[in-house]
Design a protein around this motif. Structure first.
Motif, mmCIF file in Angstrom:
data_model
loop_
_atom_site.group_PDB
_atom_site.id
_atom_site.type_symbol
_atom_site.label_atom_id
_atom_site.label_comp_id
_atom_site.label_asym_id
_atom_site.label_seq_id
_atom_site.Cartn_x
_atom_site.Cartn_y
_atom_site.Cartn_z
ATOM 1 N N GLN A 1 10.121 44.097 15.047
ATOM 2 C CA GLN A 1 10.690 44.487 16.343
ATOM 3 C C GLN A 1 12.150 44.054 16.369
ATOM 4 O OE1 GLN A 1 9.046 46.179 18.986
ATOM 5 N NE2 GLN A 1 11.173 46.359 19.625
ATOM 6 N N ASN A 2 13.004 44.907 16.905
ATOM 7 C CA ASN A 2 14.434 44.557 16.977
ATOM 8 C C ASN A 2 14.642 43.342 17.876
ATOM 9 O OD1 ASN A 2 13.792 46.463 19.210
ATOM 10 N ND2 ASN A 2 15.928 46.112 19.756
ATOM 11 N N TYR A 3 15.738 42.633 17.640
ATOM 12 C CA TYR A 3 16.053 41.449 18.442
ATOM 13 C C TYR A 3 17.548 41.398 18.680
ATOM 14 C CZ TYR A 3 16.429 36.721 20.100
ATOM 15 O OH TYR A 3 16.697 35.635 20.870
ATOM 16 N N PRO A 4 18.031 41.174 19.867
ATOM 17 C CA PRO A 4 17.246 41.069 21.106
ATOM 18 C C PRO A 4 16.806 42.442 21.603
ATOM 19 C CG PRO A 4 19.580 40.904 21.606
ATOM 20 C CD PRO A 4 19.462 40.981 20.103
ATOM 21 N N ASN A 5 15.848 42.447 22.488
ATOM 22 C CA ASN A 5 15.352 43.684 23.084
ATOM 23 C C ASN A 5 14.859 43.361 24.487
ATOM 24 O OD1 ASN A 5 14.632 46.406 23.168
ATOM 25 N ND2 ASN A 5 12.556 45.974 22.507
ATOM 26 N N PRO A 6 15.426 43.899 25.545
ATOM 27 C CA PRO A 6 16.525 44.870 25.608
ATOM 28 C C PRO A 6 17.860 44.265 25.159
ATOM 29 C CG PRO A 6 15.739 44.307 27.816
ATOM 30 C CD PRO A 6 14.901 43.551 26.850
ATOM 31 N N PHE A 7 18.825 45.154 24.879
ATOM 32 C CA PHE A 7 20.095 44.694 24.338
ATOM 33 C C PHE A 7 21.274 45.506 24.855
ATOM 34 C CE2 PHE A 7 18.729 48.096 21.640
ATOM 35 C CZ PHE A 7 19.880 48.721 21.217
ATOM 36 N N ASN A 8 22.475 44.938 24.696
ATOM 37 C CA ASN A 8 23.731 45.607 25.025
ATOM 38 C C ASN A 8 24.855 44.833 24.359
ATOM 39 O OD1 ASN A 8 25.812 47.090 26.179
ATOM 40 N ND2 ASN A 8 25.849 45.839 28.013
#
Length: 85
Positions: free
Chosen positions: A5-12
């Motif tokens: 899983q991508n990190y961080p998530n949610p992201f900006n």
């Protein structure tokens, strides 16, 4: 094979996607919007076995849910990520 899983998530605006492959193969990692339109190709090449990670910059994308799809040989996995602006 394993797609994390991508990190961080949610992201900006950036996130890290990692995966591992037990053997060398042609690997692709693509990002799609929720309608299935391809928005980015992050990897499309032969890679040796090992652990990999790549930073994805979504600063040019709108807020929302996106799907990333990893494929290598017969293995395919997809995960969701959320861009928040």
């Amino acid at each position: 094979y394993k797609l994390e899983q991508n990190y961080p998530n949610p992201f900006n605006p950036t996130t890290v996607i990692s995966w591992q492959s037990p053997k060398g193969s042609h690997q692709t990692l693509k990002v799609y919007d929720i309608l299935g339109n391809e928005v980015a190709i992050l990897v499309d090449e032969y890679r040796e076995s090992g652990r990999y990670k790549i930073e994805f910059d979504a600063s040019n994308l709108a807020s929302g849910v996106y799907i990333y799809r990893f494929s290598a040989g017969n293995y395919v996995d997809v995960k969701k990520m959320i861009v928040v602006k």
